[in-house]
Design a protein around this motif. Structure first.
Motif, PDB file in Angstrom:
ATOM      1  N   LEU A 142      -5.530  11.371  -3.357  1.00  0.00           N
ATOM      2  CA  LEU A 142      -4.359  12.172  -3.703  1.00  0.00           C
ATOM      3  C   LEU A 142      -4.374  12.552  -5.175  1.00  0.00           C
ATOM      4  CD1 LEU A 142      -1.369  13.190  -3.253  1.00  0.00           C
ATOM      5  CD2 LEU A 142      -0.666  10.857  -3.759  1.00  0.00           C
ATOM      6  N   LEU A 143      -4.676  11.592  -6.030  1.00  0.00           N
ATOM      7  CA  LEU A 143      -4.672  11.841  -7.466  1.00  0.00           C
ATOM      8  C   LEU A 143      -5.805  12.786  -7.880  1.00  0.00           C
ATOM      9  CD1 LEU A 143      -3.898   8.207  -8.674  1.00  0.00           C
ATOM     10  CD2 LEU A 143      -2.335  10.165  -8.661  1.00  0.00           C
ATOM     11  N   LEU A 144      -6.895  12.756  -7.130  1.00  0.00           N
ATOM     12  CA  LEU A 144      -8.028  13.640  -7.430  1.00  0.00           C
ATOM     13  C   LEU A 144      -7.860  15.032  -6.837  1.00  0.00           C
ATOM     14  CD1 LEU A 144     -10.968  11.130  -6.856  1.00  0.00           C
ATOM     15  CD2 LEU A 144     -10.142  11.988  -9.060  1.00  0.00           C
ATOM     16  N   ASN A 145      -6.956  15.162  -5.870  1.00  0.00           N
ATOM     17  CA  ASN A 145      -6.751  16.441  -5.171  1.00  0.00           C
ATOM     18  C   ASN A 145      -5.982  17.397  -6.070  1.00  0.00           C
ATOM     19  OD1 ASN A 145      -5.675  18.440  -3.118  1.00  0.00           O
ATOM     20  ND2 ASN A 145      -6.902  17.085  -1.817  1.00  0.00           N
ATOM     21  N   ALA A 181       1.789   6.858  -6.695  1.00  0.00           N
ATOM     22  CA  ALA A 181       0.770   7.885  -6.952  1.00  0.00           C
ATOM     23  C   ALA A 181       1.360   9.283  -6.785  1.00  0.00           C
ATOM     24  CB  ALA A 181      -0.416   7.696  -6.019  1.00  0.00           C
ATOM     25  N   VAL A 182       2.192   9.470  -5.760  1.00  0.00           N
ATOM     26  CA  VAL A 182       2.858  10.766  -5.559  1.00  0.00           C
ATOM     27  C   VAL A 182       3.740  11.096  -6.757  1.00  0.00           C
ATOM     28  CG1 VAL A 182       4.588  11.990  -4.180  1.00  0.00           C
ATOM     29  CG2 VAL A 182       2.790  10.683  -3.042  1.00  0.00           C
ATOM     30  N   SER A 234      -7.259   7.086   0.855  1.00  0.00           N
ATOM     31  CA  SER A 234      -6.869   6.313  -0.311  1.00  0.00           C
ATOM     32  C   SER A 234      -5.940   7.128  -1.186  1.00  0.00           C
ATOM     33  CB  SER A 234      -8.114   5.922  -1.137  1.00  0.00           C
ATOM     34  OG  SER A 234      -7.751   5.365  -2.379  1.00  0.00           O
ATOM     35  N   LYS A 235      -5.051   6.433  -1.896  1.00  0.00           N
ATOM     36  CA  LYS A 235      -4.181   7.112  -2.855  1.00  0.00           C
ATOM     37  C   LYS A 235      -4.991   7.804  -3.937  1.00  0.00           C
ATOM     38  CE  LYS A 235      -3.616   3.105  -5.869  1.00  0.00           C
ATOM     39  NZ  LYS A 235      -4.701   2.333  -5.200  1.00  0.00           N
ATOM     40  N   ILE A 255       0.835  -1.201   0.000  1.00  0.00           N
ATOM     41  CA  ILE A 255       0.000   0.000   0.000  1.00  0.00           C
ATOM     42  C   ILE A 255       0.869   1.251   0.000  1.00  0.00           C
ATOM     43  CG2 ILE A 255      -1.767   1.272   1.266  1.00  0.00           C
ATOM     44  CD1 ILE A 255      -2.701  -1.355  -0.114  1.00  0.00           C
ATOM     45  N   THR A 256       1.968   1.248   0.732  1.00  0.00           N
ATOM     46  CA  THR A 256       2.878   2.392   0.693  1.00  0.00           C
ATOM     47  C   THR A 256       3.562   2.469  -0.665  1.00  0.00           C
ATOM     48  OG1 THR A 256       3.234   2.083   3.066  1.00  0.00           O
ATOM     49  CG2 THR A 256       4.712   3.591   1.941  1.00  0.00           C
ATOM     50  N   ARG A 257       3.855   1.333  -1.259  1.00  0.00           N
ATOM     51  CA  ARG A 257       4.386   1.305  -2.635  1.00  0.00           C
ATOM     52  C   ARG A 257       3.432   2.016  -3.583  1.00  0.00           C
ATOM     53  NH1 ARG A 257       3.590  -2.030  -7.298  1.00  0.00           N
ATOM     54  NH2 ARG A 257       5.529  -2.490  -8.446  1.00  0.00           N
TER      55      ARG A 257
END
Length: 289
Positions: free
Chosen positions: A285-288, A212-213, A281-282, A205-207
């Protein structure tokens, strides 16, 4: 320490499982390990999304995930254990059955939630050691976070109990796979590399968060099959997991790396620190913007 066991909150010494549980007899069990930050269970939705997919692979029928139910259990356990934040293991075992392999669905799994205090010291660097034992093949067409952990235990025995050394698995074909308790990344000329899932590594999950970052920042990521020498020529090397977060490697096979002075590691650690009390959820992040 208090546990959650099938709807009840019990002290550890009062918790029992059946000797006929197939999670014990045949290793048919799954778990997710995560932690809280100021009470917030970081990336909880992603952990339970993976848990649901893994349960389906094992033929274990679990209730649909409801964030409110899960956070309620976590909050109650934190209070009972007098903890502000904790290391949490959410465990799903297949449940009881007859002795012998079954082809039927497991419809009454056993849920146990374990909790313990977090390590007091934060790791700044790790040393990597290439393991002689090879990464075993996944349980299915990809690796599940299951009770099948002997390969990891043998890897840990090879490097010892010190948390400042991470053993790195190679596949039977000699490709890089992952760490004993982590996913592996390295950086070369501004590109981030990591073994793909055909190399037997867990899709941590951290991977997924790190990738995603990097996608959001438009930093190129290459997944694939890589040899040890590819990583040893890197500008930076780091490993990730949900408890230790993003940990730089400062030495591996006599090769030295910048460790926590690496630019990519610092960038990712900064993003992790910003999001760890915000994200479920990641995908958020992608939607932010």
């Amino acid at each position: 320490m208090y546990l959650y066991l099938d709807g009840q909150y019990v002290e550890e010494k009062e918790a029992f499982i059946s000797p006929l549980d197939h999670g014990y007899l045949y290793g048919l069990g799954l778990f997710e390990t995560f932690r809280t930050y100021n009470g917030h269970p970081f990336l909880l939705d992603d952990h339970f999304h993976r848990l649901a997919h893994s349960a389906e692979k094992m033929g274990i029928v679990i209730n649909n995930y409801r964030r409110e139910d899960v956070t309620c259990i976590i909050e109650k356990l934190l209070k009972l254990n007098s903890l502000n934040d904790a290391y949490i293991r959410w465990n799903v075992a297949a449940g009881t059955g007859e002795i012998g392999l079954s082809t039927e669905l497991y419809t009454t799994p056993r849920i146990i939630v374990y909790m313990k205090s977090l390590p007091q010291k934060t790791l700044k660097n790790k040393q990597a050691k290439t393991l002689t034992i090879r990464r075993n093949s996944p349980e299915a067409d990809y690796r599940l976070k299951s009770h099948h952990y002997l390969n990891n235990v043998l890897g840990r025995r090879e490097v010892g109990n010190g948390t400042d050394v991470e053993g790195i698995f190679l596949t039977e074909d000699g490709y890089l796979s992952e760490g004993v308790v982590s996913n592996l990344f390295w950086v070369k000329d501004g590109v981030v590399y990591t073994p793909d899932l055909t190399c037997g590594c867990l899709n941590g999950i951290t991977r997924q968060f790190v990738m995603a970052v990097l996608k959001k920042k438009k930093i190129r990521v290459e997944e694939g099959k890589f040899r040890l020498q590819d990583a040893l020529k890197a500008d930076e090397v780091f490993v990730t997991n949900a408890i230790q977060e993003i940990i730089p490697i400062h030495i591996w096979e006599q090769c030295r790396f910048p460790g926590n002075n690496g630019g990519m590691v610092r960038l990712l650690q900064s993003d992790y620190a910003y999001w760890k009390m915000r994200l479920w959820s990641k995908n958020d992040l992608l939607l932010n913007p």
